[in-house]
Scaffold this active site. Structure first.
Site, PDB file in Angstrom:
ATOM      1  N   ASP A  16      -0.935  -1.428  -0.680  1.00 13.55           N
ATOM      2  CA  ASP A  16      -1.295  -1.928   0.733  1.00 13.55           C
ATOM      3  C   ASP A  16      -2.554  -2.432   0.608  1.00 13.55           C
ATOM      4  O   ASP A  16      -3.582  -1.729  -0.151  1.00 13.55           O
ATOM      5  CB  ASP A  16      -1.217  -0.884   1.467  1.00 13.55           C
ATOM      6  N   ASP A 110       0.119  -8.148   3.887  1.00 11.90           N
ATOM      7  CA  ASP A 110      -0.894  -7.652   2.729  1.00 11.90           C
ATOM      8  C   ASP A 110      -0.352  -6.491   2.332  1.00 11.90           C
ATOM      9  O   ASP A 110      -0.709  -5.363   1.762  1.00 11.90           O
ATOM     10  CB  ASP A 110      -2.000  -6.919   3.496  1.00 11.90           C
ATOM     11  N   GLU A 111       1.240  -6.126   2.447  1.00 13.58           N
ATOM     12  CA  GLU A 111       1.807  -4.775   1.880  1.00 13.58           C
ATOM     13  C   GLU A 111       3.065  -4.986   1.188  1.00 13.58           C
ATOM     14  O   GLU A 111       3.847  -6.117   1.872  1.00 13.58           O
ATOM     15  CB  GLU A 111       1.854  -3.659   3.015  1.00 13.58           C
TER      16      GLU A 111
HETATM   17 MG   LIG Z   1      -3.301  -3.112   4.678  1.00  7.70          MG
END
Ligand SMILES: [Mg+2]
Length: 414
Positions: A16, A110-111
């Protein structure tokens, strides 16, 4: 024969990015470095989408109304979101993840979850892989991520939250209960406000309290489905696998020219450039293509497409271009000038590395292409110019002079 490597007990990573949107802006603009920064609308109805850690120190959080964030932090700097930048950055980060395993499940820009159980032989233990991912994201992208390592997805996601900012958290198989027990039930997957309130009425606030509640009580309060789910996760059980998203059916690039093309050398050069672009995207997605299609739109707007299937799947610009060029040379002569060219790769299959492994005759240009990708990732897309090979036969010389024909407008990528 050596014994098979035992599967690691904690094979799932959750990667993350830390304060992703805000960090991209801070990285690219020195004036935004180290200051309390919020990405989002600054108007009266604006909402914070991402906050730098400097802003979080004042209590600013994502999803918070911007007016409230400004009250908490009067010096807060707002920047408008730029999703095309985040998306491009996300693709580079995902490339790094895919270089460790094809089992990557991207959850958002973003993960992602990774299953690294099969990667141990190449890259070592999950904890080592997590450290290398963080190192590469830091050195190649100048961004920070946190990584959770755990026996399953739900625990890995909790672990990465615990690791933040800028850390690694590993939940060992034998320590799952100790990790979960003190957490508030709101932290559990599937526990929203209503469920938390219902559990509160039963006197349950932590996972330990949830785990020790008689199953019948939970079932009567929440119904058998939700109760069963909560009992499973209170024990750290989650059988969901890492699901790799369906790969693209087609990867293509096209270009509309402000000045119509006429000279065959220019046209070939553009086909090469487009082939390189398509090949780069294939490689970044771990794909190889069997069929190449060219699209030609003439100045009178008539459009034709021609396809050719290659003997072997490929992910190199050289091979795609060779097919595209054959298609182009076979077009009837005496046509009008060309206003648009496109190259598409279809028949996508086996990831390129799989292919390379199985292929008796690996493509000699593949290593070069991968090396160029690496340089581009490190130093930017302009760092390696494609070879001016449009006129060469049958294979390109190692020439990095890029000769740019008329090309002013970028085409849409599909
Ligand atoms: Mg994040």
């Amino acid at each position: 024969m050596p014994a098979a490597d035992p599967l690691p007990p904690e094979p799932i990573l959750h990667v993350d990015m830390d304060a992703f949107y805000a960090s991209v802006h801070a990285r690219d603009d020195p004036a935004l470095k180290g200051v309390p920064l919020a990405v989002g609308g600054s108007g009266p109805r604006g909402v914070v989408m991402s906050a730098s850690y400097e802003a979080r120190a004042y209590g600013v959080r994502s999803a918070m109304p911007s007016a409230r964030a400004r009250r908490l932090c009067p010096d807060l700097t707002f920047v408008a979101p730029d999703f095309s930048r985040y998306k491009a950055e996300s693709e580079r980060v995902m490339e790094i993840l895919f270089s460790f395993t094809p089992l990557v499940e991207q959850l958002s820009l973003d993960e992602a979850f990774l299953d690294v159980s099969g990667a141990a032989r190449l890259f070592g233990e999950p904890a080592g892989i997590a450290a290398r991912i963080r190192e590469r994201v830091r050195t190649e992208r100048d961004l920070i991520c946190s990584v959770g390592i755990a026996p399953n997805k739900f625990l890995a996601k909790l672990a990465s939250a615990k690791a933040k900012p800028d850390g690694i958290c590993r939940v060992e198989k034998d320590a799952v209960r100790a990790f979960l027990d003190p957490l508030p039930v709101e932290d559990l997957w599937g526990v929203g406000e209503q469920t938390a309130a219902a559990l509160g009425r039963l006197g349950v606030r932590t996972v330990a309290e949830l785990r020790t509640l008689p199953g019948g009580v939970l079932q009567r309060a929440l119904g058998p489905g939700l109760a069963g789910h909560l009992i499973d996760i209170a024990h750290g059980r989650d059988t969901r696998g890492v699901v790799v998203h369906e790969p693209a059916k087609q990867v293509s690039a096209e270009e509309t020219f402000d000045t119509d093309l006429d000279a065959p050398a220019h046209i070939r050069r553009e086909l090469l450039r487009l082939s390189e672009r398509v090949a780069r995207r294939l490689r970044s997605e771990g794909l190889a293509a069997r069929t190449v299609t060219i699209k030609v739109r003439y100045a009178n707007f008539s459009t034709i497409t021609r396809s050719r299937t290659m003997a072997e799947p490929s992910d190199t610009g050289t091979r795609l271009y060779a097919a595209a060029r054959v298609l182009y040379e076979a077009l009837p002569p005496g046509r009008p000038r060309i206003r648009l060219l496109g190259v598409a790769a279809t028949g996508l299959g086996l990831s390129a590395s799989e292919q390379l492994r199985l292929d008796a005759r690996p493509d000699p240009w593949r290593e070069t292409s991968l090396a160029m990708d690496k340089v581009r990732r490190r130093f930017g897309p302009g760092a390696v110019a494609i070879a001016a090979i449009a006129d060469a036969e049958p294979m390109p010389p190692n020439d990095t002079n890029e000769k740019t024909p008329v090309r002013r407008r970028r085409g849409r990528k599909t």
